[in-house]
Design a protein around this motif. Structure first.
Motif, PDB file in Angstrom:
ATOM      1  N   VAL A   1       4.569   9.043   0.279  1.00 22.98           N
ATOM      2  CA  VAL A   1       5.299   9.292   1.515  1.00 22.98           C
ATOM      3  C   VAL A   1       5.828   7.974   2.053  1.00 22.98           C
ATOM      4  O   VAL A   1       5.075   7.022   2.243  1.00 22.98           O
ATOM      5  CB  VAL A   1       4.375   9.943   2.585  1.00 22.98           C
ATOM      6  N   ASN A   2       7.136   7.915   2.298  1.00 23.34           N
ATOM      7  CA  ASN A   2       7.738   6.764   2.942  1.00 23.34           C
ATOM      8  C   ASN A   2       7.581   6.981   4.444  1.00 23.34           C
ATOM      9  O   ASN A   2       8.224   7.865   5.018  1.00 23.34           O
ATOM     10  CB  ASN A   2       9.216   6.645   2.556  1.00 23.34           C
ATOM     11  N   GLU A   3       6.731   6.191   5.068  1.00 26.46           N
ATOM     12  CA  GLU A   3       6.442   6.390   6.488  1.00 26.46           C
ATOM     13  C   GLU A   3       7.647   6.147   7.387  1.00 26.46           C
ATOM     14  O   GLU A   3       7.771   6.769   8.441  1.00 26.46           O
ATOM     15  CB  GLU A   3       5.278   5.489   6.911  1.00 26.46           C
ATOM     16  N   ALA A   4       8.546   5.281   6.988  1.00 26.10           N
ATOM     17  CA  ALA A   4       9.716   4.975   7.816  1.00 26.10           C
ATOM     18  C   ALA A   4      10.702   6.142   7.844  1.00 26.10           C
ATOM     19  O   ALA A   4      11.323   6.410   8.869  1.00 26.10           O
ATOM     20  CB  ALA A   4      10.403   3.717   7.306  1.00 26.10           C
TER      21      ALA A   4
ATOM     22  N   GLN B   1      10.339  10.558   3.853  1.00 24.68           N
ATOM     23  CA  GLN B   1      10.707  11.086   2.543  1.00 24.68           C
ATOM     24  C   GLN B   1       9.475  11.131   1.658  1.00 24.68           C
ATOM     25  O   GLN B   1       8.617  10.248   1.713  1.00 24.68           O
ATOM     26  CB  GLN B   1      11.750  10.213   1.856  1.00 24.68           C
ATOM     27  N   VAL B   2       9.398  12.173   0.826  1.00 21.01           N
ATOM     28  CA  VAL B   2       8.285  12.347  -0.098  1.00 21.01           C
ATOM     29  C   VAL B   2       8.834  12.230  -1.512  1.00 21.01           C
ATOM     30  O   VAL B   2       9.815  12.881  -1.863  1.00 21.01           O
ATOM     31  CB  VAL B   2       7.609  13.723   0.119  1.00 21.01           C
ATOM     32  N   LYS B   3       8.194  11.375  -2.316  1.00 20.67           N
ATOM     33  CA  LYS B   3       8.664  11.124  -3.676  1.00 20.67           C
ATOM     34  C   LYS B   3       7.544  11.459  -4.669  1.00 20.67           C
ATOM     35  O   LYS B   3       6.406  11.020  -4.512  1.00 20.67           O
ATOM     36  CB  LYS B   3       9.061   9.655  -3.820  1.00 20.67           C
ATOM     37  N   PHE B   4       7.875  12.233  -5.697  1.00 24.59           N
ATOM     38  CA  PHE B   4       6.928  12.620  -6.736  1.00 24.59           C
ATOM     39  C   PHE B   4       6.529  11.401  -7.567  1.00 24.59           C
ATOM     40  O   PHE B   4       7.385  10.652  -8.033  1.00 24.59           O
ATOM     41  CB  PHE B   4       7.569  13.682  -7.642  1.00 24.59           C
TER      42      PHE B   4
ATOM     43  N   SER C   1       0.837  -1.196   0.000  1.00 23.33           N
ATOM     44  CA  SER C   1       0.000   0.000   0.000  1.00 23.33           C
ATOM     45  C   SER C   1       0.873   1.248   0.000  1.00 23.33           C
ATOM     46  O   SER C   1       1.940   1.272   0.593  1.00 23.33           O
ATOM     47  CB  SER C   1      -0.941   0.022   1.207  1.00 23.33           C
ATOM     48  N   ASP C   2       0.411   2.263  -0.722  1.00 19.71           N
ATOM     49  CA  ASP C   2       1.116   3.547  -0.788  1.00 19.71           C
ATOM     50  C   ASP C   2       0.394   4.567   0.087  1.00 19.71           C
ATOM     51  O   ASP C   2      -0.834   4.592   0.142  1.00 19.71           O
ATOM     52  CB  ASP C   2       1.126   4.101  -2.216  1.00 19.71           C
ATOM     53  N   GLU C   3       1.170   5.400   0.758  1.00 20.88           N
ATOM     54  CA  GLU C   3       0.644   6.575   1.466  1.00 20.88           C
ATOM     55  C   GLU C   3       0.767   7.726   0.465  1.00 20.88           C
ATOM     56  O   GLU C   3       1.877   8.097   0.085  1.00 20.88           O
ATOM     57  CB  GLU C   3       1.448   6.844   2.727  1.00 20.88           C
ATOM     58  N   ILE C   4      -0.341   8.275   0.034  1.00 25.44           N
ATOM     59  CA  ILE C   4      -0.377   9.231  -1.062  1.00 25.44           C
ATOM     60  C   ILE C   4      -0.833  10.610  -0.586  1.00 25.44           C
ATOM     61  O   ILE C   4      -1.788  10.725   0.188  1.00 25.44           O
ATOM     62  CB  ILE C   4      -1.371   8.757  -2.155  1.00 25.44           C
ATOM     63  N   LEU C   5      -0.157  11.652  -1.088  1.00 22.85           N
ATOM     64  CA  LEU C   5      -0.599  13.033  -0.912  1.00 22.85           C
ATOM     65  C   LEU C   5      -1.154  13.497  -2.254  1.00 22.85           C
ATOM     66  O   LEU C   5      -0.487  13.385  -3.281  1.00 22.85           O
ATOM     67  CB  LEU C   5       0.560  13.941  -0.509  1.00 22.85           C
ATOM     68  N   VAL C   6      -2.392  14.012  -2.246  1.00 23.74           N
ATOM     69  CA  VAL C   6      -3.016  14.559  -3.448  1.00 23.74           C
ATOM     70  C   VAL C   6      -3.014  16.069  -3.281  1.00 23.74           C
ATOM     71  O   VAL C   6      -3.549  16.591  -2.297  1.00 23.74           O
ATOM     72  CB  VAL C   6      -4.460  14.042  -3.626  1.00 23.74           C
ATOM     73  N   SER C   7      -2.393  16.780  -4.231  1.00 28.22           N
ATOM     74  CA  SER C   7      -2.202  18.226  -4.104  1.00 28.22           C
ATOM     75  C   SER C   7      -2.512  18.938  -5.404  1.00 28.22           C
ATOM     76  O   SER C   7      -2.511  18.336  -6.475  1.00 28.22           O
ATOM     77  CB  SER C   7      -0.749  18.543  -3.750  1.00 28.22           C
TER      78      SER C   7
END
Length: 113
Positions: A69-72, A75-78, A23-29
């Motif tokens: 978003v890497n929860e560990a 880090q935020v990756k596009f 599962s991915d943790e996603i930011l929608v902006s």
């Protein structure tokens, strides 16, 4: 032809995720960096936006971007983005792939009003 006022975001589907836990943790902006959703998605999940209207400003395109978003490490990756243009007014529901060049792939469905 009337000017487009809003893009109404309808739903987003996870076609492929990159996180090893499935599962991915996603930011929608918006393209200007304003985040309006943070969600966790697994492959095949569909997220329905709750009356999300994004306004057009001076009929300029609207950029919707996704970051993972890497929860560990925090880090935020596009992942990628979609460009919604005012000339899509009256064309009904539209779908754009986001992340085709990434390890993750999502599809955003919206309508221009």
């Amino acid at each position: 032809m009337a000017d487009a006022a809003f893009a109404k975001l309808l739903f987003m589907e996870a076609k492929r995720v990159q996180d090893p836990d499935g599962s991915d943790e996603i930011l929608v902006s918006r393209g200007d960096g304003v985040t309006f959703e943070q969600l966790r998605m697994r492959e095949g999940d569909v997220f329905e936006f709750d009356e999300r209207f994004v306004p057009f400003v001076n009929q300029a395109p609207i950029d919707i971007v996704l970051h993972e978003v890497n929860e560990a490490t925090d880090q935020v990756k596009f992942i990628g983005g979609a460009k919604i243009i005012p000339s899509e007014l009256g064309l009904g529901e539209r779908t754009q792939a986001i992340g085709a060049l990434s390890l993750s792939l999502y599809e955003l469905t919206y309508k221009v009003l």
